[in-house]
Design an enzyme around this catalytic site. Structure first.
Site, PDB file in Angstrom:
ATOM      1  N   HIS A  50       0.799  -1.220   0.000  1.00  0.00           N
ATOM      2  CA  HIS A  50       0.000   0.000   0.000  1.00  0.00           C
ATOM      3  C   HIS A  50       0.838   1.279   0.000  1.00  0.00           C
ATOM      4  CE1 HIS A  50      -3.756  -2.095   0.268  1.00  0.00           C
ATOM      5  NE2 HIS A  50      -3.435  -2.689   1.394  1.00  0.00           N
ATOM      6  N   ARG A  75       6.798  -6.550   2.919  1.00  0.00           N
ATOM      7  CA  ARG A  75       5.513  -7.059   2.427  1.00  0.00           C
ATOM      8  C   ARG A  75       5.419  -6.801   0.934  1.00  0.00           C
ATOM      9  NH1 ARG A  75      -0.522  -5.439   4.579  1.00  0.00           N
ATOM     10  NH2 ARG A  75       0.053  -3.356   3.824  1.00  0.00           N
ATOM     11  N   GLU A 154      -6.641 -12.485   6.317  1.00  0.00           N
ATOM     12  CA  GLU A 154      -7.424 -11.256   6.344  1.00  0.00           C
ATOM     13  C   GLU A 154      -8.777 -11.389   5.647  1.00  0.00           C
ATOM     14  OE1 GLU A 154      -4.896  -8.243   4.600  1.00  0.00           O
ATOM     15  OE2 GLU A 154      -3.977  -9.681   3.245  1.00  0.00           O
ATOM     16  N   ASP A 180      -8.592  -5.301   6.685  1.00  0.00           N
ATOM     17  CA  ASP A 180      -9.277  -6.115   5.679  1.00  0.00           C
ATOM     18  C   ASP A 180     -10.125  -7.195   6.336  1.00  0.00           C
ATOM     19  OD1 ASP A 180      -8.642  -5.115   3.025  1.00  0.00           O
ATOM     20  OD2 ASP A 180      -6.574  -5.587   3.505  1.00  0.00           O
TER      21      ASP A 180
END
Length: 259
Positions: A50, A75, A154, A180
């Site tokens: 993100h 990540r 998630e 999420d």
């Protein structure tokens, strides 16, 4: 041969039962994560899913983090398993893969992360080999132990197969994405990372993982939430983010300055 140093520290601490407090970085300049690595965090996590940080910027940041004596964790974006091997080659100690919703997702993640016979990772380590303190065959023999995989839980689909994911060779830990998960558990009604149903799901994941001696990580948007995560059994928590820390420090300074 010399024992591995910073690369094995995360795996070694998990093996001892320690809990890890990590910074969370999404800003692209490697000096940001290098600066946080000088603080008393146990690890530094770099987010390519993100945040605006890219693969090349992560690879530039990793040696700076390792030079501070801290393990780096990264990540990847959803489904970008092809970068898992490259990240381990660069010297990260752990890779987080989001949206592991099927056993095929988990198998692909593990395959890119682990050397044969466990996985299909190809040889080409450079930063990781140098940071390990090992020769080539020593690194090959130990990398599957200290190159850690975090499968993100998630969604409802992931919760339903959490035991199967935990049982898969090559998956070392789970990472719960609370925002999420809150969307999934509320059927898309809201984002609430601290919702009661999220906490209940997290405790369930911790219980299942603890039964097979695997750690669970949790993203925490605040320091208070990080403390709660540790109390609920998280073995790895991320505290805020680099941008939120910057904003919080700015607000505090302005409040003091202006009275």
């Amino acid at each position: 041969m010399a024992a591995p140093t910073v690369l094995s520290s995360l795996a070694d601490r998990f093996a001892r039962g320690d809990s890890i407090v990590s910074a969370w970085c999404g800003l692209p300049d490697p000096s940001v994560s290098a600066t946080l690595a000088q603080e008393d965090f146990d690890a530094i996590t770099l987010d390519m899913q993100h945040g605006p940080i890219t693969l090349s910027e992560v690879i530039r940041a990793v040696p700076l983090i390792n030079a501070a004596g801290k393990p780096a964790v990264a990540r990847v974006p959803v489904g970008e398993f092809q970068n898992v091997s490259k990240l381990f080659d660069s010297g990260v100690s752990g890779v987080i893969a989001p949206m592991i919703n099927t056993m095929e997702d988990a198998r692909r993640f593990a395959a890119y992360a682990k050397y044969p016979p466990m996985g299909e990772r190809s040889w080409g380590s450079y930063g990781g080999l140098g940071a390990s303190g090992l020769d080539q065959n020593g690194y090959l023999g130990q990398a599957n132990r200290f190159s850690l995989t975090f499968a993100m839980i998630e969604t409802r689909e992931a919760l339903a197969i959490v035991d199967d994911i935990l049982a898969l060779p090559g998956i070392d830990a789970l990472f719960v994405g609370p925002s999420d998960l809150s969307i999934a558990l509320s059927n898309g009604a809201r984002v609430d990372a601290a919702a009661r149903e999220v906490d209940e799901a997290f405790k369930h994941v911790v219980a299942r993982a603890s039964a097979v001696n695997k750690p669970v990580a949790l993203y925490c948007a605040t320091a208070e939430r990080a403390r709660e995560g540790l109390a609920m059994g998280a073995r790895f928590v991320t505290v805020m983010s680099d941008s939120s820390m910057l904003r919080a420090a700015a607000r505090s300074a302005l409040e003091i300055t202006r009275g």
